[in-house]
Scaffold this active site. Structure first.
Site, PDB file in Angstrom:
ATOM      1  N   HIS A   1       1.043  -1.652   0.220  1.00 53.33           N
ATOM      2  CA  HIS A   1       0.269  -0.047  -0.186  1.00 53.33           C
ATOM      3  C   HIS A   1       0.568   0.928  -0.209  1.00 53.33           C
ATOM      4  CE1 HIS A   1      -4.011  -1.696   0.780  1.00 53.33           C
ATOM      5  NE2 HIS A   1      -3.417  -2.493   0.456  1.00 53.33           N
TER       6      HIS A   1
ATOM      7  N   HIS B   1      -1.709 -12.465  -1.970  1.00 53.62           N
ATOM      8  CA  HIS B   1      -3.018 -13.504  -1.614  1.00 53.62           C
ATOM      9  C   HIS B   1      -2.956 -14.744  -0.809  1.00 53.62           C
ATOM     10  CE1 HIS B   1      -6.454  -9.809  -3.357  1.00 53.62           C
ATOM     11  NE2 HIS B   1      -5.794  -9.521  -2.011  1.00 53.62           N
TER      12      HIS B   1
END
Length: 738
Positions: free
Chosen positions: A101, A269
């Site tokens: 991020h 993920h």
């Protein structure tokens, strides 16, 4: 847009039907009016950098005990703290999200965002919904940052920690390059105009039925997101085509093609879990809105809830794989092994759960490994199975783990380093040997001799090319530079390659003729050096014709890139929609033209005086685009174009001239008439007139219009010109660090 290449060609970078609010959109003061405002202390050019403007971070980084730092980071991964326990006893997934991020805000449209300056520490990013609870990740890192101090920036530490996290869980890493210097206040970035965050009833920024495309230069689908809404477009899980469309568009605007998108999604993920234990409104607000005594913490602060793992960030709950702290192929194995049903998390978010999973395919509870819970997929994950192109790539990775390993490692490296600029800026022992095309490589040049420089300058000034033509060509080459992601610039001479050679702003027919002439006379000079040197020689003549003998500094040694060194599609976003320095505007935009001048000056790293003197000098030299409002003299407010005089400012501020719009059809072109006779004297644009109408810019213009400041004007113009010509010379400024 080409989904495979990420080509985002054409179109206004400031399109749409909204007021762009001076290129900033909603500001921190809009979002958090009660927050302490300290920016008054940086007025007047005062720096917020406590190390001072002379601090050499690259030198400090090179003195870092790199191996010791990595060892400390590795130990931190499993050093679970009671105030924020690690899921599964390992902080690795948490730190991967933090690094992702930090880097993932990068967008190709203007090169802003990204990990290059540690912006995640400041509002609005520190309080975006998508960055929920990352305040805790940064606090976990504080003891290490405190220990190593100035030798590691927060910006570098975020990314290095993500790399160490991947390595500690057996994942593949391509390398790491340090050299990101911190800033100490929020940077001015346009994040959008919405007045609400994601999940507050705001629609996605792409609405095909309404004919609404994602506004440039934005990349995220909704305000407060890094990429896309994982539940689906606007939170709708029943729109598989829209989900793939949103992913393809936003990842492309962050410089990723389909394969990189699939690899990053699956690779990221493979680790950790999403958090949606309770509805988000049961917790606190973002850090910027919370009480003073919470010391910058936001969202979740209740010790009992934290200890029990009742955490909510995205609202989605669960792990993607049965081994959340171990790299492997479980993500694709489960995605294709099971059919999935749509369910809701405890927080009420849409997610997909495998139907009748085998016990060995269930995940451990994040706090109690003796318990097993179902895994899940988001709607964004399901798109890798639903979308035909994504599915082909996913099935290949399912059956070829080595291909996934390599693709993820490369895509992660690109994600984390895309905004750093050329490879010469990368520091540290883990810089990869391989040079990748997205690094915009330029072959090493050779510094020409003084004799060769003098020979070429004489030859080019005797070639028949005008001052205007030579200055325009040099500016076209160098002014592509963006200090946001350090792309563009004169080094490499990509102005002679596609797509830059054919950009309308560059007057391609004229440019081609100029480049051919330079090529014929350059001798042993590189084209990159010759283009800049030709512009310098023209400015010296223009100054001499104005009565000033001067020499424009020249720093040789640029190399020439080839088509093989150039990812042509990736250069499309660098095309100027407007260039106020050349008085160019492609078409009328929703943003005022003068605001786009400020934006371009900001990307060039220019100060207000530097921007002002460059505009005035370029006008005096006649260096405006032929496409500028259907003319090539507009804004050239001088009777002697080609001489480096301050005539532009003197004539602009002349009270004997009255300005008015040319007609009632618009407010882009103006006519200046003699107040006494009514005769037309000049034509100008908004970009010109703003230097008389805006009080701050007028104050600058008045200095150069004053009698006795002619020499100052010439010196200041040459100084600012030299800054632009050498803005990308990292091959020189960073050479001492290698």
């Amino acid at each position: 847009m080409d989904a495979k290449t990420g080509d985002i060609s054409g179109g206004c970078p400031f399109n749409g039907s909204v007021d762009m609010r001076n290129l900033l959109g909603r500001t921190n003061r809009d979002w958090w009016p009660q927050a302490l405002q300290v920016d008054i202390l940086t007025e007047g050019g005062r720096s917020a950098n406590p190390y001072g403007e002379d601090f050499d971070y690259a030198e400090a980084f090179n003195a870092l005990d790199y191996n010791a730092l990595k060892a400390d980071l590795t130990a931190l991964m499993t050093d679970s703290q009671p105030w924020w326990p690690a899921d599964y006893g390992h902080y690795g997934p948490f730190f991967i999200r933090m690094a992702w991020h930090a880097a993932g805000t990068y967008r190709t449209g203007d090169g802003r965002g990204g990990s290059n300056s540690g912006q995640q520490r400041f509002a609005p990013l520190n309080s975006w919904p998508d960055n929920g609870n990352l305040d805790k990740a940064r606090r976990l890192l504080w003891p290490i940052k405190q220990k190593y101090g100035k030798n590691i920036s927060w910006a570098d530490l975020f990314i290095l920690t993500g790399n160490v996290a991947i390595e500690s869980m057996g994942g593949p890493v391509f390398g790491f390059g340090g050299g990101r210097a911190d800033v100490f206040e929020p940077e001015s970035v346009y994040w959008g105009t919405e007045e609400q965050w994601v999940n507050e009833g705001v629609a996605t920024r792409i609405q095909p039925k309404e004919g609404k495309a994602l506004e440039n230069p934005l990349a995220a689908i909704q305000m407060g997101l890094i990429y896309v809404n994982p539940e689906g477009p606007g939170g709708n899980p029943h729109d598989p085509e829209g989900m793939a469309r949103d992913m393809r568009e936003t990842f492309a605007r962050m410089a990723m093609n389909d394969e990189e998108t699939v690899a990053l999604t699956a690779g990221g993920h493979a680790f950790g879990k999403a958090h949606g234990a309770h509805p988000a409104d049961t917790f606190g607000g973002a850090p910027e809105s919370e009480d003073l005594h919470l010391m910058g913490f936001g969202w979740l602060n209740d010790a009992d809830e934290i200890a029990s793992g009742n955490i909510t960030t995205s609202g989605i709950e669960g792990a993607w794989t049965p081994n959340p702290t171990q790299w492997g192929g479980d993500y694709f194995r489960l995605l294709f092994k099971y059919d999935f049903e749509l369910v809701k998390s405890p927080a009420g978010a849409h997610q997909w759960q495998p139907i009748n999973p085998d016990p060995e395919d269930m995940a451990p509870d994040a706090r109690d490994p003796s318990k097993k819970v179902p895994t899940m997929m988001t709607t964004a994950d399901m798109a890798l199975k639903w979308d035909p192109e994504y599915r082909k790539i996913s099935e290949r990775f399912l059956h070829d783990q080595a291909a996934l390993d390599d693709a993820f490692a490369r895509a992660w490296f690109k994600l984390c380093h895309r905004d750093m600029g050329p490879k010469v800026k990368y520091l540290g022992p883990e810089v990869p040997q391989e040079t990748l095309i997205w690094m915009d490589p330029v072959p090493q040049g050779t510094t020409p001799s003084d004799a060769e420089v003098a020979r070429f300058k004489a030859a080019i000034m005797d070639s028949g090319l005008s001052v205007r033509e030579l200055v325009k060509a040099a500016w076209a080459s160098a002014s592509t530079y963006r200090n946001s992601d350090h792309r563009g610039g004169a080094n490499g001479a990509r102005i002679r390659l596609e797509p830059q050679r054919s950009w309308a702003v560059n007057d391609p027919e004229e440019l081609g003729r100029v480049l051919d002439t330079i090529e014929a006379h350059r001798g042993t000079l590189s084209m990159a050096d010759a283009i800049v040197l030709a512009g310098n020689a023209a400015i010296e003549k223009a100054a001499k014709d104005a009565g000033f003998e001067t020499e424009v500094p020249f720093l040789g040694g640029r190399g020439d890139a080839t088509d093989e060194h150039t990812d042509a599609a990736s250069f499309e976003p660098l095309e100027p929609f407007a260039d106020g320095f050349r008085n160019y505007l492609k078409t009328k935009a929703q943003v005022r033209t003068e605001e786009m001048l400020i934006d371009r000056a900001h990307l060039l790293g220019l100060s207000v005086p530097e921007m002002t003197v460059l505009v005035g000098g370029m006008r005096a030299l006649g260096a405006v685009s032929k496409h500028a409002h259907h003319g090539n003299k507009i804004g050239v407010l001088t009777e002697t174009p080609g001489k480096l005089t301050p005539d532009f400012f003197r004539n602009l501020l002349d009270m004997g001239t009255k300005w008015a719009p040319v007609d009632d059809s618009g407010d882009e072109e103006y006519v200046g008439t003699d107040r006494a006779s009514g005769e037309e004297k000049w034509r100008a644009t908004r970009t010109d007139l703003v230097f008389g109408s805006n009080s701050i810019l007028r104050a600058q213009a008045e200095v150069y219009a004053e009698s006795g400041n002619e020499g100052k004007f010439v010196c200041d113009f040459i100084s600012a010109w030299n800054k632009v010509m050498n803005a990308d010379r990292f091959d020189v400024t960073w050479a001492k660090y290698h």
